[in-house]
Design a protein around this motif. Sequence first.
Motif, short mmCIF file in Angstrom:
data_model
loop_
_atom_site.label_atom_id
_atom_site.label_comp_id
_atom_site.label_asym_id
_atom_site.label_seq_id
_atom_site.Cartn_x
_atom_site.Cartn_y
_atom_site.Cartn_z
N THR A 247 0.93 -1.16 0.36
CA THR A 247 0.16 0.06 0.13
C THR A 247 1.12 1.51 -0.07
O THR A 247 2.23 0.89 0.28
N GLU A 248 0.43 2.38 -0.17
CA GLU A 248 1.03 3.84 -0.09
C GLU A 248 2.19 3.83 1.36
O GLU A 248 2.55 4.72 1.67
N SER A 249 1.45 2.87 2.42
CA SER A 249 2.01 2.56 3.96
C SER A 249 3.22 2.51 3.39
O SER A 249 4.24 2.95 4.84
N LEU A 250 3.67 2.30 2.91
CA LEU A 250 5.59 0.95 2.90
C LEU A 250 6.35 1.92 2.38
O LEU A 250 6.38 3.19 1.62
N THR A 251 7.73 1.97 3.33
CA THR A 251 8.38 2.89 3.32
C THR A 251 9.88 1.96 3.27
O THR A 251 10.22 1.00 3.25
N VAL A 252 10.82 2.58 2.88
CA VAL A 252 11.97 1.90 1.51
C VAL A 252 13.05 3.12 2.66
O VAL A 252 13.04 4.03 2.57
N ASP A 253 13.77 2.68 3.53
CA ASP A 253 14.95 3.77 3.62
C ASP A 253 16.39 2.97 3.74
O ASP A 253 16.08 1.99 3.90
N TRP A 254 17.57 4.05 2.85
CA TRP A 254 18.99 3.19 2.53
C TRP A 254 19.56 4.02 3.98
O TRP A 254 19.10 5.41 3.97
N THR A 255 20.18 3.59 5.12
CA THR A 255 21.24 4.34 5.64
C THR A 255 22.68 3.84 5.30
O THR A 255 22.60 2.86 4.62
N TYR A 256 23.55 4.84 5.42
CA TYR A 256 25.09 4.56 5.11
C TYR A 256 25.65 5.09 6.11
O TYR A 256 26.13 5.47 6.45
N ARG A 257 26.57 3.72 6.24
CA ARG A 257 27.70 3.58 7.33
C ARG A 257 29.90 4.10 6.70
O ARG A 257 29.67 3.09 5.78
N PRO A 258 30.64 4.93 6.65
CA PRO A 258 31.46 4.71 5.90
C PRO A 258 32.13 3.88 6.40
O PRO A 258 32.23 3.10 7.32
N LEU A 259 33.37 3.53 5.60
CA LEU A 259 34.31 2.24 6.04
C LEU A 259 34.75 2.54 7.48
O LEU A 259 35.05 1.36 8.14
N THR A 260 35.09 3.68 7.14
CA THR A 260 36.02 4.33 8.03
C THR A 260 35.35 3.96 9.62
O THR A 260 35.81 4.60 10.98
N GLY A 261 34.01 4.01 9.63
CA GLY A 261 32.98 3.86 11.08
C GLY A 261 32.25 5.55 10.73
O GLY A 261 32.59 6.24 10.00
N GLY A 262 31.91 5.22 12.21
CA GLY A 262 31.08 7.22 12.48
C GLY A 262 29.22 6.82 12.13
O GLY A 262 29.55 5.74 12.42
N GLN A 263 28.65 7.77 12.01
CA GLN A 263 27.56 8.05 11.79
C GLN A 263 27.02 7.25 10.98
O GLN A 263 27.97 7.41 9.43
N MET A 264 26.12 6.36 10.93
CA MET A 264 24.67 5.84 9.81
C MET A 264 24.34 7.25 9.72
O MET A 264 24.34 8.90 10.84
N GLU A 265 24.06 7.63 7.86
CA GLU A 265 23.27 8.69 7.80
C GLU A 265 22.27 8.22 6.91
O GLU A 265 23.03 7.93 6.15
N SER A 266 21.69 8.85 6.56
CA SER A 266 19.94 8.27 5.94
C SER A 266 20.42 9.29 4.46
O SER A 266 20.90 10.27 4.48
N ILE A 267 20.21 8.82 3.36
CA ILE A 267 20.98 8.01 1.77
C ILE A 267 19.54 8.95 1.26
O ILE A 267 19.65 8.97 -0.07
N PHE A 268 18.47 7.66 1.47
CA PHE A 268 17.25 8.07 0.80
C PHE A 268 16.25 7.32 1.20
O PHE A 268 15.51 7.00 2.47
N HIS A 269 15.00 7.64 1.28
CA HIS A 269 13.39 7.81 1.92
C HIS A 269 12.59 7.49 0.33
O HIS A 269 12.37 8.38 0.00
N TYR A 270 11.72 6.22 0.66
CA TYR A 270 10.41 6.45 -0.41
C TYR A 270 9.58 5.83 0.52
O TYR A 270 8.91 4.92 1.21
N GLN A 271 8.05 6.50 0.01
CA GLN A 271 6.91 6.43 0.19
C GLN A 271 5.68 6.66 -0.72
O GLN A 271 5.56 7.82 -0.53
N SER A 272 5.74 6.34 -1.68
CA SER A 272 5.22 6.52 -2.77
C SER A 272 5.26 7.13 -4.02
O SER A 272 5.59 6.96 -4.57
N VAL A 273 6.56 7.81 -3.37
CA VAL A 273 7.65 9.12 -4.05
C VAL A 273 8.69 9.09 -3.75
O VAL A 273 8.66 8.34 -2.46
N PRO A 274 9.94 8.94 -4.56
CA PRO A 274 11.47 8.71 -4.07
C PRO A 274 11.84 10.26 -3.16
O PRO A 274 11.60 11.18 -3.90
N TYR A 275 12.24 10.07 -2.27
CA TYR A 275 13.24 11.30 -1.44
C TYR A 275 15.01 11.24 -1.74
O TYR A 275 15.00 10.36 -0.47
N PRO A 276 14.74 10.71 -2.34
CA PRO A 276 17.00 10.61 -2.14
C PRO A 276 17.14 12.37 -1.49
O PRO A 276 16.80 13.03 -1.74
#
Length: 93
Positions: free
Chosen positions: A18-47
Motif C-alpha cells: 500500500t501507500e504506507s510502505l516505506t523504504v529507507d537506505w542508510t550508509y555508514r562509511p568504511l572508516t566507521g562513524g555515524q549512520m546517515e540516511s541517504i534515501f527514503h521512499y514512500q509512494s515517491v522517491p525522496y533522495p
Amino acid sequence: LGEQISLQCSFKSSSPITESLTVDWTYRPLTGGQMESIFHYQSVPYPTTVGKFKDRISWVGNVAKGDASIAIQSPVMSDNGTFICSVKNPPDV
C-alpha cells in the motif's frame, strides 16, 4: 569507479503493498562513524538533499515487484562502506 552502480534490495511481505510502505537506505562509511540516511521512499522517491550522495542517488526499484533497489551515479572509493536497506509495509514490518 565512475560508472553508475545499482544497490540491490528485494523484499517479501505478507501484507498487500500500500501507500504506507516505506523504504529507507542508510550508509555508514568504511572508516566507521555515524549512520546517515541517504534515501527514503514512500509512494515517491525522496533522495537525500545533503551530504556526499546529494544529487547522485536514483530510485530503480519497483515495490509492486518486491524491489527496493537504488542506483548511485559516479561512485568513488570514498563511497565505500555499509549500505542498509530497510522496508516496512504496515502492519508487516
